[in-house]
Design an enzyme around this catalytic site. Sequence first.
Site, PDB file in Angstrom:
ATOM      1  N   GLU A 144       1.271   7.524   4.487  1.00  0.00           N
ATOM      2  CA  GLU A 144       0.503   6.300   4.715  1.00  0.00           C
ATOM      3  C   GLU A 144       0.549   5.857   6.181  1.00  0.00           C
ATOM      4  O   GLU A 144       1.149   4.831   6.523  1.00  0.00           O
ATOM      5  CB  GLU A 144       0.993   5.175   3.807  1.00  0.00           C
ATOM      6  CG  GLU A 144       0.680   5.414   2.343  1.00  0.00           C
ATOM      7  CD  GLU A 144       0.993   4.232   1.448  1.00  0.00           C
ATOM      8  OE1 GLU A 144       1.810   3.385   1.842  1.00  0.00           O
ATOM      9  OE2 GLU A 144       0.435   4.161   0.343  1.00  0.00           O
ATOM     10  N   GLU A 300      -0.858   8.601  -5.006  1.00  0.00           N
ATOM     11  CA  GLU A 300       0.077   7.634  -5.589  1.00  0.00           C
ATOM     12  C   GLU A 300      -0.690   6.554  -6.343  1.00  0.00           C
ATOM     13  O   GLU A 300      -1.698   6.057  -5.859  1.00  0.00           O
ATOM     14  CB  GLU A 300       0.851   6.880  -4.495  1.00  0.00           C
ATOM     15  CG  GLU A 300       1.785   7.674  -3.660  1.00  0.00           C
ATOM     16  CD  GLU A 300       2.445   6.778  -2.592  1.00  0.00           C
ATOM     17  OE1 GLU A 300       2.455   5.551  -2.745  1.00  0.00           O
ATOM     18  OE2 GLU A 300       2.914   7.333  -1.589  1.00  0.00           O
ATOM     19  N   TRP A 308       5.974  -5.365  -4.682  1.00  0.00           N
ATOM     20  CA  TRP A 308       5.666  -6.006  -3.393  1.00  0.00           C
ATOM     21  C   TRP A 308       4.543  -7.036  -3.481  1.00  0.00           C
ATOM     22  O   TRP A 308       4.103  -7.553  -2.467  1.00  0.00           O
ATOM     23  CB  TRP A 308       5.334  -4.937  -2.343  1.00  0.00           C
ATOM     24  CG  TRP A 308       4.433  -3.845  -2.852  1.00  0.00           C
ATOM     25  CD1 TRP A 308       4.830  -2.646  -3.367  1.00  0.00           C
ATOM     26  CD2 TRP A 308       2.996  -3.859  -2.914  1.00  0.00           C
ATOM     27  NE1 TRP A 308       3.725  -1.917  -3.754  1.00  0.00           N
ATOM     28  CE2 TRP A 308       2.598  -2.628  -3.481  1.00  0.00           C
ATOM     29  CE3 TRP A 308       2.019  -4.782  -2.552  1.00  0.00           C
ATOM     30  CZ2 TRP A 308       1.262  -2.293  -3.690  1.00  0.00           C
ATOM     31  CZ3 TRP A 308       0.691  -4.456  -2.765  1.00  0.00           C
ATOM     32  CH2 TRP A 308       0.328  -3.217  -3.323  1.00  0.00           C
TER      33      TRP A 308
END
Length: 641
Positions: A144, A300, A308
């Site tokens: 990422e 993912e 989060w």
Amino acid sequence: MAIVYGGDYNPEQWPRETWAEDMRLMREAGVNRVSVGIFSWALFEPEEGRYEFAWFDEVLDLLHQNGIEACLATPTASPPPWFAAHYPEAVMVDAEGRQLTHGSRQGFDPSSDVYLAKALAIAEKIAERYADHPAVGLWHIHNEYGCHNARSYTKAATAKFRVWLRERYGDLDGLNAAWGTAFWSQAYSSWDQVYAPLPTPTIPNPGQVLDWKRFSSWQLVQNYKAEAAVIRKYSDKPMTTNFMTGSHADIDLWEFSGAVDIVSTDHYLAGEDADAHVNLGFAADYARSLGAGRPWILMEHSTSAVNWQGRNRAKAPREMLRNSLAHFARGADAIMFFQWRASKQGAEKWHSGMVPHAGTDSKIWREVCELGARLGELAEVEGSTVSAATAILWDFPNRWAQEHEARPTNELDPQGIFNVYYAALWRAGITADVAEPEGDLSKYKFVVVPAIYLLSRKGAENLRRFVDGGGTVLVTPYSGIADETDTVYLGGYPGALRDVLGVRSEEFYPLIGGRVELASGGHGTIWSEDAASTGAEVRDTYADGTPAWLVNRFGEGTAHYLTTFPDDTTLDRIVAAAAQDAGVTPAAEAPVGVEVVRRAHEDGRSWLFCINHTDADAQVKSADALIDVPAGEVVVHREHA
Ligand code: GAL
């Protein structure tokens, strides 16, 4: 061939006894690929220059013995503590100018030469050692890019920003012209006066901020390319890195996607949003579009809660199956999760995994096994594609320019507007690609232009050609206002598209805490303007007669323009009218809340994925069948023999 199924595997968090159990459970669930090594730098290189790979040899051997492919990562997203200790100047500085420290992840400065040298060194060690390991099927570069450190305001970054600007503008005259530095006495007389835009007393120069965002995006792509070049010396296997198509917008993915061999993306559902599956559709359509329609990897997503968001709810029964199969429906040929086993320690211990804290006697594990079996049965869908006659435009410089604090209204959020228009297409059952304004629009019949404020001259010409040649556009307010240097097109708004739309506005009247009533009975939000038709037919007006919806014939095509952001019911009516002009229809007839997407092979074999997001049983009517879709379930209907 089998559909790829698996997730991030972090065996370093667990004792060796667990590894054997992992292999057994992976086989039980039908897992055939895992991503490994993503966060292993500190174990691979515990002290600078001293490497330890024996433990990882064992991991790869185990995977191979169990018929599981490794998507092997370079661990460069999380440098070990020694890195920050030895090279404090290579740790990122945030937008407030604060020097950050070690203790989390991705804390390095992407412009740092030291960082890059260390990253390339560990990448090379891994490539040298494992390129020919039989478990390795593809490469996962970094993780990422820019998730936490997309923009780092170090001295090194400023130095590179100057070089980048010189390349872009040639000389200071070019820079001064592009940034409009005649305003507020900002003209630069030497390159060393130019800085990364750290905090200023008041509104910073928009051109400077926009170019800083362009530069920062470019820098991250360069880092990917540098790592990829090192791996390529040792391996010809495909390489990818996981984008974040549904959430982040700091890297220009139109540029980045050209550098990967296969597009992969991560998507996390916004747990508090009842319609989060619509954003999932966007993330998936976007990933597919970045790869020009080719199948892509869902690298993912989560089996259940994340850790989060504000309130991290667990997924309802069957929700994970719907999510996974919705990605598959929209062109993913690999369905993977973060992560295999939910951690019991560390920053993400409240994040779900394929093996949850509860163990295998759990909803999650049963659904994980069911999904594995389901993907196994759908193997022949692999390699098929989704085709869309509709596109919705998405552009990074446009997004970045609109993030600037000085604008007509702070209620106009480009991502929010995009979401509203994507959602209208979703409700209409229209499968859409995501396209860039300067991209090839020739395969589309219908293009939606949601608040593309910054529209380059090339992009404007592209849209003009599209409509002239017979296409239909639906354009929202605040589109076609400024060019690629964020310079306003003069002569009346929207300057870049006045002729195509047959409309001209002189001033904007953003709504202040209110709404504008429409003659048709609906209402507009956020925005109004004093539009006048210069040839377009007026289909709806504000109560005072000002045009709200205009339709213009331009060349062979049709342009719809809205001068406010209508309520959903009104918008649905407008989208239906524009889609009809374009000759675009949904894949099948389905009740509200039931998603239907078609995947097809070139030889004509095709499947309708019917995903029922509602609590009620539903029926989908396709050209050849009535398909029963129970509440909350996914039915994959094979259309032709
Ligand atoms: C992604 C990341 C993973 C994990 C996950 C949690 O951003 O790549 O490493 O942090 O989010 O949702």
